[in-house]
Design a protein around this motif. Sequence first.
Motif, PDB file in Angstrom:
ATOM      1  N   UNK A  84     -13.697   4.147 -11.043  1.00  0.00           N
ATOM      2  CA  UNK A  84     -12.231   4.063 -11.121  1.00  0.00           C
ATOM      3  C   UNK A  84     -11.836   3.263 -12.369  1.00  0.00           C
ATOM      4  N   UNK A  85     -10.882   3.787 -13.092  1.00  0.00           N
ATOM      5  CA  UNK A  85     -10.430   3.158 -14.332  1.00  0.00           C
ATOM      6  C   UNK A  85     -10.084   1.692 -14.123  1.00  0.00           C
ATOM      7  N   UNK A  86     -10.665   0.826 -14.956  1.00  0.00           N
ATOM      8  CA  UNK A  86     -10.311  -0.586 -14.962  1.00  0.00           C
ATOM      9  C   UNK A  86     -11.057  -1.454 -13.977  1.00  0.00           C
ATOM     10  N   UNK A  87     -11.846  -0.858 -13.085  1.00  0.00           N
ATOM     11  CA  UNK A  87     -12.589  -1.675 -12.134  1.00  0.00           C
ATOM     12  C   UNK A  87     -13.675  -2.469 -12.869  1.00  0.00           C
ATOM     13  N   UNK A  88     -14.037  -3.589 -12.273  1.00  0.00           N
ATOM     14  CA  UNK A  88     -14.969  -4.538 -12.895  1.00  0.00           C
ATOM     15  C   UNK A  88     -16.272  -3.872 -13.330  1.00  0.00           C
ATOM     16  N   UNK A  89     -16.800  -2.972 -12.505  1.00  0.00           N
ATOM     17  CA  UNK A  89     -18.084  -2.341 -12.804  1.00  0.00           C
ATOM     18  C   UNK A  89     -17.928  -0.970 -13.454  1.00  0.00           C
ATOM     19  N   UNK A  90     -16.699  -0.548 -13.728  1.00  0.00           N
ATOM     20  CA  UNK A  90     -16.469   0.794 -14.256  1.00  0.00           C
ATOM     21  C   UNK A  90     -16.407   0.795 -15.778  1.00  0.00           C
ATOM     22  N   UNK A  91     -17.137   1.747 -16.369  1.00  0.00           N
ATOM     23  CA  UNK A  91     -17.107   1.962 -17.814  1.00  0.00           C
ATOM     24  C   UNK A  91     -16.699   3.412 -18.094  1.00  0.00           C
ATOM     25  N   UNK A  92     -15.798   3.914 -17.244  1.00  0.00           N
ATOM     26  CA  UNK A  92     -15.409   5.322 -17.288  1.00  0.00           C
ATOM     27  C   UNK A  92     -13.951   5.431 -16.873  1.00  0.00           C
ATOM     28  N   UNK A  93     -13.292   6.514 -17.327  1.00  0.00           N
ATOM     29  CA  UNK A  93     -11.897   6.726 -16.958  1.00  0.00           C
ATOM     30  C   UNK A  93     -11.586   8.211 -16.943  1.00  0.00           C
ATOM     31  N   UNK A  94     -11.047   8.669 -15.811  1.00  0.00           N
ATOM     32  CA  UNK A  94     -10.573  10.045 -15.684  1.00  0.00           C
ATOM     33  C   UNK A  94      -9.398  10.029 -14.716  1.00  0.00           C
ATOM     34  N   UNK A  95      -8.185  10.351 -15.177  1.00  0.00           N
ATOM     35  CA  UNK A  95      -6.993  10.225 -14.321  1.00  0.00           C
ATOM     36  C   UNK A  95      -7.085  11.024 -13.026  1.00  0.00           C
ATOM     37  N   UNK A  96      -7.609  12.231 -13.087  1.00  0.00           N
ATOM     38  CA  UNK A  96      -7.688  13.044 -11.874  1.00  0.00           C
ATOM     39  C   UNK A  96      -8.702  12.456 -10.894  1.00  0.00           C
ATOM     40  N   UNK A  97      -9.819  11.966 -11.409  1.00  0.00           N
ATOM     41  CA  UNK A  97     -10.788  11.304 -10.525  1.00  0.00           C
ATOM     42  C   UNK A  97     -10.178  10.043  -9.937  1.00  0.00           C
ATOM     43  N   UNK A  98      -9.428   9.293 -10.735  1.00  0.00           N
ATOM     44  CA  UNK A  98      -8.747   8.100 -10.216  1.00  0.00           C
ATOM     45  C   UNK A  98      -7.860   8.460  -9.032  1.00  0.00           C
ATOM     46  N   UNK A  99      -7.097   9.544  -9.184  1.00  0.00           N
ATOM     47  CA  UNK A  99      -6.189   9.961  -8.107  1.00  0.00           C
ATOM     48  C   UNK A  99      -6.967  10.276  -6.834  1.00  0.00           C
ATOM     49  N   UNK A 100      -8.055  10.988  -6.969  1.00  0.00           N
ATOM     50  CA  UNK A 100      -8.850  11.368  -5.807  1.00  0.00           C
ATOM     51  C   UNK A 100      -9.520  10.152  -5.158  1.00  0.00           C
TER      52      UNK A 100
END
Length: 506
Positions: A426-442
Motif C-alpha cells: 500500500x502506498x506510503x506504508x512503512x514497509x512499502x516501496x511500491x505504489x499503484x492507485x487501483x491496488x491501494x483501493x482494493x
Amino acid sequence: MKHILRRSFLLATVATTLACNLPLIAAAGEAGTLVVAQPADAYSMDPAKHSAFPTANILFQIYDGLVTMDGKGELVPALATSWSNPDPLTWRFKLREGVKFHNGEPFNSQAVKFTFDRALDPNFKAPYYSRIAAIKSVEVVDDYTVDLKTEKPFPTMLLSLYEASFPALIVPPTYTQEKNGDALGAAPVGTGPYKFVKWVKDEEVVLEANPDYWGDKPKIERVVFRPIKETRTRIAELKSGGADIAVDIPPEDVSSLEGGDTKVETVSSDFLYFLAFDTTRDTPLKDKRVRQAINYAVDVDAIQQALLNGTGNRIALTLPANGFAYNSEWTPYPYDPEKAKQLLTEAGYPDGFSIPLMTRKGRFLKDSEIVEATAGFLRKVGIKADIQYLEPGVWGQISEKKGREGITFPGWSGRDPNLVWFPLLKTGQYQSYFSNPELDRLLDEGGATIDAAQRKAIYEEAAVIMKDEAPHLPMIQPPLIYGLNSKLNWKPRTDSMIDLREASFN
C-alpha cells in the motif's frame, strides 16, 4: 555455489545490566535453565520499537497481548477475556482483572489505552504501525472494559492484537514514560511469565520466572537467549549442551540430530521468502518489465530443491499458501531466462545493469545461500546484484529511514492479505516501496470488508494487479526446523514465535 561463512562473535558493551549474581553466560543443562540459540540479539526491549522476530521471541516471554495463539493456531484470550462488536466500528474487550506488571503497576484499561495511543502516534513511528493502523481511537469504558474504534469495519482486528503484532504488547504507562521511553527500551517491564534480569549486548538476555504470573506458572525457572549468527555454531552448541533450542536447522542436518541427546521439531511456517523491489527511486526497477524479467530469471524451484531439500511451499504471490484468500490455482512466473533477456532488452537494458541486493545474513534458514543462488541466476541474464549483508541493528536503522534500496530479501509473515499486502504494497506504508492507485483501493476495500466471500473476490482482483506489476519475486514458504535438547518438552508455532509458557524438561 559458495557458502560464505563469516564469524562475528560476541563481545560488545553491556547495554543494560541489573544487579544479579548470575554468571556472564548461563549454560544449558543447569537445573531450571533453558537456553535458546537464535541468529540475532534484541534490537530494543520496547515492543513498539522493532520489527524483528528474534527480538519478538525474547519480548514475548516478558509481555502479553490482549489475545494469543494456541497450539492449534487459533486466537484465544490472554489479557482480554472476551470481545464483542457492539457496532461494526467497535471492538469491545473485557480485560482480565487482578493482573499486575512486574514492577507492581496495575494492568487495566488505562494501560491498554496508553499502549495503543503511544504506538499509534505518527511521531512515534512504530515499525509495525501497519498492524494496528486501522485503530483510530481507544476509549475506556470502565477499569476493565475498553473499546477499540475503527473508521471502517476491520475484519482482522484479532490478528492485529496478538503477539506477532509487536506494538500490541501491553506496556506499563508510568514506567514506560521514564526517561522518554528509554527505560523500557533497556530494561523491559511487562505482565508476562518471565521477568527481565539482564541484557549483555551481543552475548545474552537473561530472564527469570515471574512467580506472580496470572496464567499457569512457568515450569522452567530461568531462560537465556543467546545470539549466535552462524548456523554451524548454533548446531555445535546444541550438540555440546550449550543450548536447548537451536533455531533454523538446515534440512540436511535433521538426521544427525535425531537421537541421543538431541531431537528435531519441524512445523510448516507462516513465513515468506521473497525479493522486494524498490520502485520509489530512479532505478531500472521502476519499469515493470524489469521486475517481470527478474521473476522469469530466477529458478526458485531449483533453489528450493538444492538448498531446502524440497521442503516448504513454492508460493505464487507473497502470501502463505495457508493464508486467507490464497488461491491454489495461482501460478508463479515460470523459469524462462530467454524471456527475461527479452524483457530487459525491451526495457532498454540489453546488457543488464547493476543493482544493490540488501539483506541480513543468518537471520533466516539458508538465507545467504538463497540470496547468493538468486544473484547467480540474475547474473545469467545480465543483472549484477551487489549483495550487501547488513547487521540486524543496521538493517533496523535503515528500515526506519525508508532506506532499503534496490532489491531486498526481507522476510515477512501473516495469514491474511491485510497483514501482508497492505503493509508491503500500500502506498506510503512503512514497509512499502511500491505504489499503484487501483491496488491501494482494493487493499483498502479488502481490509474494511467483513464478508469473507466478498473479501476473497476483492483480493482476487488485487492478485491480478500484483502478478502483472511484479512488485515482488515470491519464492518460498519455508519450514521451521528446531534442534532441541532431547529432554525438553516444547512445540513450535507456525508463526515462528517462540512461546516458552508451557516448556518443561523431563
